[in-house]
Scaffold this motif. Sequence first.
Motif, PDB file in Angstrom:
ATOM      1  N   GLU A  61     -12.682  79.324  25.405  1.00 28.34           N
ATOM      2  CA  GLU A  61     -11.605  78.633  24.948  1.00 28.34           C
ATOM      3  C   GLU A  61     -13.580  77.693  24.796  1.00 28.34           C
ATOM      4  O   GLU A  61     -14.504  77.981  24.623  1.00 28.34           O
ATOM      5  CB  GLU A  61     -11.639  77.110  26.395  1.00 28.34           C
ATOM      6  N   GLN A  63     -14.744  73.454  23.794  1.00 24.89           N
ATOM      7  CA  GLN A  63     -14.881  72.158  24.702  1.00 24.89           C
ATOM      8  C   GLN A  63     -15.165  71.762  23.622  1.00 24.89           C
ATOM      9  O   GLN A  63     -16.404  71.514  22.960  1.00 24.89           O
ATOM     10  CB  GLN A  63     -15.467  71.809  25.906  1.00 24.89           C
ATOM     11  N   THR A  84      -9.910  70.514  24.833  1.00 26.87           N
ATOM     12  CA  THR A  84      -9.847  71.905  25.721  1.00 26.87           C
ATOM     13  C   THR A  84      -8.897  72.351  24.029  1.00 26.87           C
ATOM     14  O   THR A  84      -8.662  72.070  23.427  1.00 26.87           O
ATOM     15  CB  THR A  84      -9.103  72.128  26.278  1.00 26.87           C
ATOM     16  N   ASP A  86      -7.509  75.751  22.879  1.00 26.59           N
ATOM     17  CA  ASP A  86      -7.276  77.350  23.763  1.00 26.59           C
ATOM     18  C   ASP A  86      -7.592  78.625  21.730  1.00 26.59           C
ATOM     19  O   ASP A  86      -8.006  77.793  20.938  1.00 26.59           O
ATOM     20  CB  ASP A  86      -5.890  77.198  23.762  1.00 26.59           C
ATOM     21  N   SER A  87      -7.596  79.384  22.636  1.00 29.00           N
ATOM     22  CA  SER A  87      -8.111  80.388  21.690  1.00 29.00           C
ATOM     23  C   SER A  87      -6.910  80.647  20.679  1.00 29.00           C
ATOM     24  O   SER A  87      -7.682  81.144  20.055  1.00 29.00           O
ATOM     25  CB  SER A  87      -8.395  81.263  22.893  1.00 29.00           C
ATOM     26  N   ASP A  88      -5.747  80.232  21.298  1.00 30.88           N
ATOM     27  CA  ASP A  88      -4.843  80.974  20.033  1.00 30.88           C
ATOM     28  C   ASP A  88      -4.152  79.962  19.545  1.00 30.88           C
ATOM     29  O   ASP A  88      -3.127  79.584  18.381  1.00 30.88           O
ATOM     30  CB  ASP A  88      -3.400  81.147  21.128  1.00 30.88           C
ATOM     31  N   TYR A  89      -5.266  78.276  19.191  1.00 32.14           N
ATOM     32  CA  TYR A  89      -4.625  77.495  18.011  1.00 32.14           C
ATOM     33  C   TYR A  89      -5.501  77.794  16.915  1.00 32.14           C
ATOM     34  O   TYR A  89      -6.578  78.009  16.918  1.00 32.14           O
ATOM     35  CB  TYR A  89      -5.635  76.127  18.650  1.00 32.14           C
ATOM     36  N   VAL A 121     -12.682  81.230  29.678  1.00 30.00           N
ATOM     37  CA  VAL A 121     -11.943  81.290  31.014  1.00 30.00           C
ATOM     38  C   VAL A 121     -11.214  81.610  32.237  1.00 30.00           C
ATOM     39  O   VAL A 121     -11.580  83.178  31.638  1.00 30.00           O
ATOM     40  CB  VAL A 121     -10.279  80.598  29.721  1.00 30.00           C
ATOM     41  N   ARG A 123      -7.977  82.437  34.348  1.00 28.36           N
ATOM     42  CA  ARG A 123      -6.863  82.118  34.869  1.00 28.36           C
ATOM     43  C   ARG A 123      -6.462  82.449  36.197  1.00 28.36           C
ATOM     44  O   ARG A 123      -6.530  83.574  36.417  1.00 28.36           O
ATOM     45  CB  ARG A 123      -6.063  82.528  33.871  1.00 28.36           C
TER      46      ARG A 123
END
Length: 148
Positions: A61, A63, A84, A86-89, A121, A123
Amino acid sequence: MREPLLKILKAHPRVALPQYESECAAGMDLRAFLESDVLIPPLGRVKIPTGLRMEIPPGYEAQIRPRSGLAVNMGLTVLNSPGTIDSDYRGDIEVILVNLSSSDVIIKDRERIAQLVVSAVSRAEIIESGSLSESERGICGFGSTGVE
């Protein structure tokens, strides 16, 4: 360990890429991408564009954190710190700044406004449970460990 690869797309040639300002810096500075100055009144908040989009590798991610110099000298901080990404944004990176001082603050084009920290990250696996284990702290919350 290999460093993650951060792919960056600039909205315009004059957009500055984020960069580490010292050899051991954890965060790289983000700069404002503005057509004109932005005034932030006391207790006001604004979204400041950076002119950047990025591709963060899966498992990481980014920040967005305040810059300490802006906080101490101008009362300016990142409102949702850390923000944050995210990696898919893949959208535009903007920074929400809030002015906690009693004076107006002006943000200028290319001014360093925040730091970007790339972090691994983890999870969690989520399971529903009917009970939780006991701990020394228990249900004691805010302020329960003291102020000193």
